[in-house]
Structure formats: C-alpha cells, structure tokens
Scaffold this motif. Structure first.
Motif, PDB file in Angstrom:
ATOM      1  N   ASP A   1      61.031  11.955   8.130  1.00  0.00           N
ATOM      2  CA  ASP A   1      61.270  10.721   7.382  1.00  0.00           C
ATOM      3  C   ASP A   1      60.247   9.484   7.959  1.00  0.00           C
ATOM      4  OD1 ASP A   1      62.737  11.641   5.415  1.00  0.00           O
ATOM      5  OD2 ASP A   1      64.426  10.976   6.315  1.00  0.00           O
ATOM      6  N   GLN A   2      60.080  10.013   9.416  1.00  0.00           N
ATOM      7  CA  GLN A   2      59.527   8.910  10.052  1.00  0.00           C
ATOM      8  C   GLN A   2      58.019   8.925   9.654  1.00  0.00           C
ATOM      9  OE1 GLN A   2      59.517   9.458  14.473  1.00  0.00           O
ATOM     10  NE2 GLN A   2      59.822   7.067  14.802  1.00  0.00           N
TER      11      GLN A   2
ATOM     12  N   GLU B   1      57.204   7.905   6.169  1.00  0.00           N
ATOM     13  CA  GLU B   1      57.210   6.362   6.005  1.00  0.00           C
ATOM     14  C   GLU B   1      56.040   5.717   6.620  1.00  0.00           C
ATOM     15  OE1 GLU B   1      61.170   5.187   7.362  1.00  0.00           O
ATOM     16  OE2 GLU B   1      62.157   6.202   5.709  1.00  0.00           O
ATOM     17  N   ARG B   2      55.802   6.097   7.860  1.00  0.00           N
ATOM     18  CA  ARG B   2      54.568   5.522   8.657  1.00  0.00           C
ATOM     19  C   ARG B   2      53.271   6.020   8.062  1.00  0.00           C
ATOM     20  NH1 ARG B   2      55.140   6.278  14.908  1.00  0.00           N
ATOM     21  NH2 ARG B   2      57.228   4.985  14.301  1.00  0.00           N
TER      22      ARG B   2
ATOM     23  N   LEU C   1      55.626   9.515  17.227  1.00  0.00           N
ATOM     24  CA  LEU C   1      56.841   9.924  16.523  1.00  0.00           C
ATOM     25  C   LEU C   1      58.075  10.436  17.494  1.00  0.00           C
ATOM     26  CD1 LEU C   1      55.254  12.019  13.706  1.00  0.00           C
ATOM     27  CD2 LEU C   1      56.005   9.686  13.601  1.00  0.00           C
TER      28      LEU C   1
ATOM     29  N   GLY D   1      61.570  10.720  16.199  1.00  0.00           N
ATOM     30  CA  GLY D   1      62.744  11.036  15.382  1.00  0.00           C
ATOM     31  C   GLY D   1      63.720  11.916  16.087  1.00  0.00           C
TER      32      GLY D   1
END
Length: 246
Positions: A47-48, A51-52, A91, A93
């Motif tokens: 997800d990170q 989204e990024r 990242l 997460g």
C-alpha cells in the motif's frame, strides 16, 4: 487511453485486494509445497508503494513475472531487493509473518540480508539513471503479473510457467483479469514486459485494450546475456522502443 495525472489509488488498491483474495482461493499440489502471497503479509508495504509512487498516464508500465525469494517475497515490492527498497524507495511498511513458511525460505522482511540480483539490477539502474524515485516514477511504474511465489519441498523456487496445466490455467485467468483492471486504471502509454514471459501474458490478457506491448531483457542471473551488462542492454532496447533515458 488518455493520460490524466489523477492518481488512481482507490481503484488500484481494490484491484490488488481482489487479486490477492482470488489467488488465495487457488490450490496447488506437489511438487509445490509452500505458496507465499506477499499481497497479504506485506500489505502495508505494498500500500505504501502504491500510494507513494503510482501515477496515471506513465510512459510505460514495466511488468515482471512473479516474486523472487529474496525480493518481493521479503518486501512485497516487485523486484524489491531489500536494501534498495528500504534506502532508495524509502519504504518501511510493516511485514508480518505468513502462515506455513518454508524452513529454508523464512520471511525476514526488512531484516533480510540476502540480495536479489534481479531486483538489484532493476532498482540499481533506476537509482543510477534517475537519481530520485520521484524522477523515475514520473515516467514509469513497476508491477508483477503474478503475486504468488511457489516453493518446492526442498526449497527450490518454482515459476508459474512450470505449474501443472490446470493450476496454471486457473492462475493465469485470475492474473489476466487483474492486469486488465490495473492497466485500465493506470493508463500507461505502453506495457513493457521485463522478460518474454511477461510480454506474452500481457499480449494475451490485454488483447482487447489499445496499448502497445513489448519487452526488455530479464535481469535474472540465470541469463548469460543479462550477466553481460543488463542495464546497458535494457536501455538500448528501450531506445529501440522510442524511450530515451538521460
């Protein structure tokens, strides 16, 4: 597909969750002994990443095959060599422990000290040629056709094309449908397979969409060609497709 820069996070996130649920419902027999789905246990990192870095209307969607044991299996990121995913992509997460791990292939996440050669080549090239992730993702995105990794009883990695015919057909049907959803949402100018497998699957899955499809050399260390300077060869192939770097 007209390229708007509106970020398609919601539609992509739903497509990824649908894909994750669908592949989780599949069953695989011997010689497959363990199946890893990083879209589940590394969901926070995935997800990170989405989204990024995901943008609509990029020049190309680079498409890989499936997770490698020291890359996406550990981080959830396509070609996600641990060090570069952590330090260049920045990242972090949370990566959980999946059920039914192979004792020779534990999920260590960001603590894994092994380096995936393919991932180091892909993201190392991106870092060297673009400098910042922002500059790279302004033009490109990287994704994998299949989210699952398959391990045999002895720990050997088994690629999707080596699965039993019926298992392969069921898997491809799910992954094809997901790729259509993802390409519609991202609206890339073209899809470029990282390797011939991804190109072939994309051509079948996206036959009804108006998107050019090609491929570049896969960076696997099992490829004698890739071991003779993968980055320069891949960049020459991109130039042949009209994509200039630098």
């Amino acid at each position: 597909m007209s390229p708007s820069r509106r970020e398609p996070h919601a539609s992509i996130a739903q497509a990824v969750r649908n894909l994750s649920d669908a592949v989780d419902a599949l069953r695989f027999d011997e010689p497959v002994a363990h199946v890893y789905n990083p879209l589940v246990y590394a969901r926070a990192a995935v997800d990170q990443y989405l989204e990024r870095y995901l943008k609509r209307g990029v020049e190309a969607l680079f498409l890989g095959m499936n997770p490698g044991p020291w890359g996406m299996v550990q981080t959830g990121i396509p070609f996600g060599e641990v060090e570069l995913a952590r330090t260049w992509l920045e990242l972090d997460g949370v990566i959980e422990s999946p059920r039914d791990q192979h004792p020779k292939r534990p999920i260590q996440g960001w603590a894994c000290t092994r380096s995936e050669v393919s991932g180091r080549r892909v993201w190392g090239w991106a870092a060297e040629r673009f400098g910042s992730p922002r500059a790279f993702f302004e033009r490109f995105f990287v994704w994998n056709y299949c989210p699952l990794a398959f391990m045999e009883a002895g720990g050997r990695n088994r690629t999707p094309d080596k699965l039993a015919v019926d298992e392969r057909a069921a898997l491809y049907a799910v992954c094809d449908a997901a790729l259509v959803e993802i390409v519609r949402a991202v609206a890339p100018e073209r899809v470029i397979g990282i390797g011939k497998f991804a190109e072939a699957r994309a051509k079948l899955a996206l036959a009804e969409l108006d998107v050019p499809i090609a491929s570049i050399l896969h960076p696997s260390p099992a490829s004698p060609l890739a071991n003779r300077g993968w980055a320069a060869q891949a960049e020459a192939q991109l130039a042949g497709l009209g994509i200039r770097i630098g």
